[in-house]
Write a protein that holds these residues in place. Structure first.
Motif, PDB file in Angstrom:
ATOM      1  N   ILE A  25       0.838  -1.196   0.000  1.00  0.00           N
ATOM      2  CA  ILE A  25       0.000   0.000   0.000  1.00  0.00           C
ATOM      3  C   ILE A  25       0.876   1.250   0.000  1.00  0.00           C
ATOM      4  N   ALA A  28       2.524   1.607  -3.383  1.00  0.00           N
ATOM      5  CA  ALA A  28       1.539   2.084  -4.358  1.00  0.00           C
ATOM      6  C   ALA A  28       1.318   3.600  -4.222  1.00  0.00           C
ATOM      7  N   LYS A  29       1.257   4.085  -2.978  1.00  0.00           N
ATOM      8  CA  LYS A  29       1.092   5.528  -2.756  1.00  0.00           C
ATOM      9  C   LYS A  29       2.262   6.298  -3.348  1.00  0.00           C
ATOM     10  N   ILE A  33      -0.287   4.942  -7.765  1.00  0.00           N
ATOM     11  CA  ILE A  33      -1.209   3.954  -8.339  1.00  0.00           C
ATOM     12  C   ILE A  33      -2.003   3.323  -7.196  1.00  0.00           C
ATOM     13  N   THR A  34      -3.027   2.563  -7.543  1.00  0.00           N
ATOM     14  CA  THR A  34      -3.817   1.905  -6.500  1.00  0.00           C
ATOM     15  C   THR A  34      -3.046   0.704  -5.950  1.00  0.00           C
ATOM     16  N   PRO A  35      -3.309   0.356  -4.694  1.00  0.00           N
ATOM     17  CA  PRO A  35      -2.660  -0.834  -4.128  1.00  0.00           C
ATOM     18  C   PRO A  35      -2.943  -2.091  -4.952  1.00  0.00           C
ATOM     19  N   GLN A  36      -4.176  -2.227  -5.440  1.00  0.00           N
ATOM     20  CA  GLN A  36      -4.514  -3.416  -6.230  1.00  0.00           C
ATOM     21  C   GLN A  36      -3.667  -3.491  -7.499  1.00  0.00           C
ATOM     22  N   TYR A  37      -3.476  -2.338  -8.139  1.00  0.00           N
ATOM     23  CA  TYR A  37      -2.648  -2.303  -9.346  1.00  0.00           C
ATOM     24  C   TYR A  37      -1.223  -2.735  -9.015  1.00  0.00           C
ATOM     25  N   TYR A  38      -0.697  -2.226  -7.885  1.00  0.00           N
ATOM     26  CA  TYR A  38       0.657  -2.611  -7.487  1.00  0.00           C
ATOM     27  C   TYR A  38       0.742  -4.107  -7.193  1.00  0.00           C
ATOM     28  N   TYR A  39      -0.208  -4.624  -6.417  1.00  0.00           N
ATOM     29  CA  TYR A  39      -0.174  -6.052  -6.095  1.00  0.00           C
ATOM     30  C   TYR A  39      -0.324  -6.913  -7.348  1.00  0.00           C
ATOM     31  N   ASP A  40      -1.076  -6.419  -8.335  1.00  0.00           N
ATOM     32  CA  ASP A  40      -1.182  -7.144  -9.609  1.00  0.00           C
ATOM     33  C   ASP A  40       0.174  -7.204 -10.321  1.00  0.00           C
TER      34      ASP A  40
END
Length: 152
Positions: A25, A28-29, A33-40
């Motif tokens: 998280i 991503a900040k 980008i969004t956390p989901q985008y980063y985790y993807d």
């Protein structure tokens, strides 16, 4: 190691100046980008763009080549970290290539040809020509000779 595995491994092993872990998280900040985008990206479900790879390299004090798995040696583990003009030393985390690091730090005696065959010499992104390489060796020898003569 594949890029997603390397990226997750680097994030999980990274510590801030305060010795805290970075969450996905938080990363991503920093990337915007969004956390989901980063985790993807970490899972390999999204492609890592050159711009994002560059930003991640800055965040994790590594090179993009290391993040992308093109090299297994993070040069910043060896040469140290400079942030905001201040030297912060080398990472003291468990470096998986400690043996190579110890070998690298020892005296290395190679002939001119061995050096040229073993290492790639580039300045400003261009490989040195044979003439430039020979001038570089000559300059080092001349400097050493000058220093030796002036120390006596």
């Amino acid at each position: 190691m594949s890029t997603p595995h390397r990226l997750k491994s680097v994030r999980e092993g990274f510590r801030t100046k305060d010795n805290k872990k970075l969450s996905g998280i938080n990363v991503a900040k920093q990337l915007g980008i969004t956390p989901q985008y980063y985790y993807d990206i970490e899972k390999g479900e999204r492609t890592l763009s050159a711009e994002t790879a560059s930003k991640l390299a800055d965040i994790f004090h590594t090179t993009t080549d290391y993040l992308l798995g093109k090299t297994d040696v993070n040069i910043y583990d060896w040469v140290g970290i400079i942030e905001e003009g201040e030297f912060h030393g080398v990472k003291e985390s468990s470096v998986p290539y400690m043996h190579e690091k110890e070998l690298f730090n020892k005296s290395l005696e190679l002939s001119n040809e061995d050096i040229k065959d073993t290492f790639e010499f580039k300045i400003d992104g261009r490989e040195l020509t044979e003439e430039e390489y020979q001038r570089m060796i000559a300059a080092v020898r001349a400097e050493r000779l000058y220093r030796d003569q002036n120390q006596k």
